[in-house]
Design a protein around this motif. Structure first.
Motif, PDB file in Angstrom:
ATOM      1  N   GLY A  74       1.266   9.002 -18.324  1.00  0.00           N
ATOM      2  CA  GLY A  74       0.889   7.593 -18.393  1.00  0.00           C
ATOM      3  C   GLY A  74       2.066   6.643 -18.307  1.00  0.00           C
ATOM      4  N   THR A  75       3.286   7.198 -18.283  1.00  0.00           N
ATOM      5  CA  THR A  75       4.468   6.341 -18.235  1.00  0.00           C
ATOM      6  C   THR A  75       5.108   6.313 -16.851  1.00  0.00           C
ATOM      7  N   GLU A  76       4.399   6.795 -15.831  1.00  0.00           N
ATOM      8  CA  GLU A  76       4.974   6.786 -14.491  1.00  0.00           C
ATOM      9  C   GLU A  76       5.160   5.352 -14.006  1.00  0.00           C
ATOM     10  N   PHE A  77       6.069   5.213 -13.061  1.00  0.00           N
ATOM     11  CA  PHE A  77       6.422   3.907 -12.525  1.00  0.00           C
ATOM     12  C   PHE A  77       5.967   3.814 -11.077  1.00  0.00           C
ATOM     13  N   GLN A  78       5.199   2.794 -10.777  1.00  0.00           N
ATOM     14  CA  GLN A  78       4.696   2.587  -9.417  1.00  0.00           C
ATOM     15  C   GLN A  78       5.664   1.659  -8.683  1.00  0.00           C
ATOM     16  N   LEU A  79       6.199   2.132  -7.594  1.00  0.00           N
ATOM     17  CA  LEU A  79       7.235   1.416  -6.860  1.00  0.00           C
ATOM     18  C   LEU A  79       6.757   0.083  -6.285  1.00  0.00           C
ATOM     19  N   SER A  80       5.470  -0.099  -6.171  1.00  0.00           N
ATOM     20  CA  SER A  80       4.967  -1.352  -5.591  1.00  0.00           C
ATOM     21  C   SER A  80       5.113  -2.547  -6.533  1.00  0.00           C
ATOM     22  N   THR A 129       0.827  -1.210   0.000  1.00  0.00           N
ATOM     23  CA  THR A 129       0.000   0.000   0.000  1.00  0.00           C
ATOM     24  C   THR A 129       0.857   1.253   0.000  1.00  0.00           C
ATOM     25  N   ILE A 130       1.845   1.288   0.863  1.00  0.00           N
ATOM     26  CA  ILE A 130       2.682   2.490   0.969  1.00  0.00           C
ATOM     27  C   ILE A 130       3.528   2.687  -0.288  1.00  0.00           C
ATOM     28  N   THR A 131       4.159   1.634  -0.778  1.00  0.00           N
ATOM     29  CA  THR A 131       4.984   1.801  -1.988  1.00  0.00           C
ATOM     30  C   THR A 131       4.123   2.101  -3.210  1.00  0.00           C
ATOM     31  N   GLY A 132       2.865   1.700  -3.179  1.00  0.00           N
ATOM     32  CA  GLY A 132       1.960   2.012  -4.285  1.00  0.00           C
ATOM     33  C   GLY A 132       1.653   3.497  -4.390  1.00  0.00           C
ATOM     34  N   THR A 133       1.884   4.234  -3.308  1.00  0.00           N
ATOM     35  CA  THR A 133       1.631   5.676  -3.350  1.00  0.00           C
ATOM     36  C   THR A 133       2.798   6.441  -3.967  1.00  0.00           C
ATOM     37  N   ALA A 193       3.617   1.656 -20.860  1.00  0.00           N
ATOM     38  CA  ALA A 193       4.058   0.882 -19.698  1.00  0.00           C
ATOM     39  C   ALA A 193       5.513   0.429 -19.790  1.00  0.00           C
ATOM     40  N   VAL A 194       6.129   0.571 -20.942  1.00  0.00           N
ATOM     41  CA  VAL A 194       7.490   0.054 -21.133  1.00  0.00           C
ATOM     42  C   VAL A 194       8.503   0.615 -20.124  1.00  0.00           C
ATOM     43  N   PRO A 195       8.541   1.927 -19.879  1.00  0.00           N
ATOM     44  CA  PRO A 195       9.515   2.407 -18.875  1.00  0.00           C
ATOM     45  C   PRO A 195       9.310   1.759 -17.501  1.00  0.00           C
ATOM     46  N   GLY A 196       8.079   1.626 -17.069  1.00  0.00           N
ATOM     47  CA  GLY A 196       7.797   0.981 -15.792  1.00  0.00           C
ATOM     48  C   GLY A 196       8.176  -0.490 -15.797  1.00  0.00           C
TER      49      GLY A 196
END
Length: 158
Positions: free
Chosen positions: A32-38, A19-23, A130-133
């Protein structure tokens, strides 16, 4: 410690980590190319703690997101597609480093394809965004897996 209490405690902590890393999201150059740490953490959790704890922690994390208003049902659906895909890959192919490295990007690809099917838009642009993520997830999943293995095996000073 009672094994049931230990299981519940571990799952609760893992859900909190997800949950926390998902923020935390690393921004991309294109919307749209951001990377979610979770994502890489989720792969590492699946590899180290097994599918049962991983999927339970993921469901709890999604429930917390819904309750807190930080996730929608669509977010939860996409996250569950990612989680189930990663879990199936790790369960079927094992926990070797190539599997761990590829499970996250495969989960992301499956989630983007599912999203494309739901919203009725071309899946290719969604996959390209999604490629960068996927690259970040592939690069971070194995080191996080190694870290979680060390943490799980740590017994403290006795």
């Amino acid at each position: 410690m009672n094994s049931r209490v230990g299981w519940i405690t571990e799952v609760g902590l893992l859900a909190a980590f997800i949950t926390i890393t998902g923020t935390f999201k690393l921004p991309g150059l294109i919307p749209g190319t951001e990377f979610q740490l979770s994502a890489p953490l989720a792969v590492a959790i699946c590899a180290v703690f097994g599918f049962g704890k991983y999927i339970t922690a993921g469901v709890l994390s999604s429930a917390a997101g819904l309750i807190l208003g930080t996730q929608s049902l669509l977010n939860v659906f996409i996250a569950m597609v990612f989680r189930v895909t990663v879990g199936i890959i790790v369960a079927l192919l094992g926990r070797s480093w190539p599997v761990i490295v590829l499970a996250g990007p495969a989960g992301s690809a499956a989630a983007r394809l599912a999203l494309g099917g739901i919203i009725g838009k071309a899946a290719i642009p969604l996959l390209l965004a999604a490629v960068p993520g996927m690259v970040y997830t592939a690069l971070l999943a194995w080191p996080l897996t190694a870290l979680l293995k060390r943490v799980k095996g740590y017994k403290g000073k006795e």
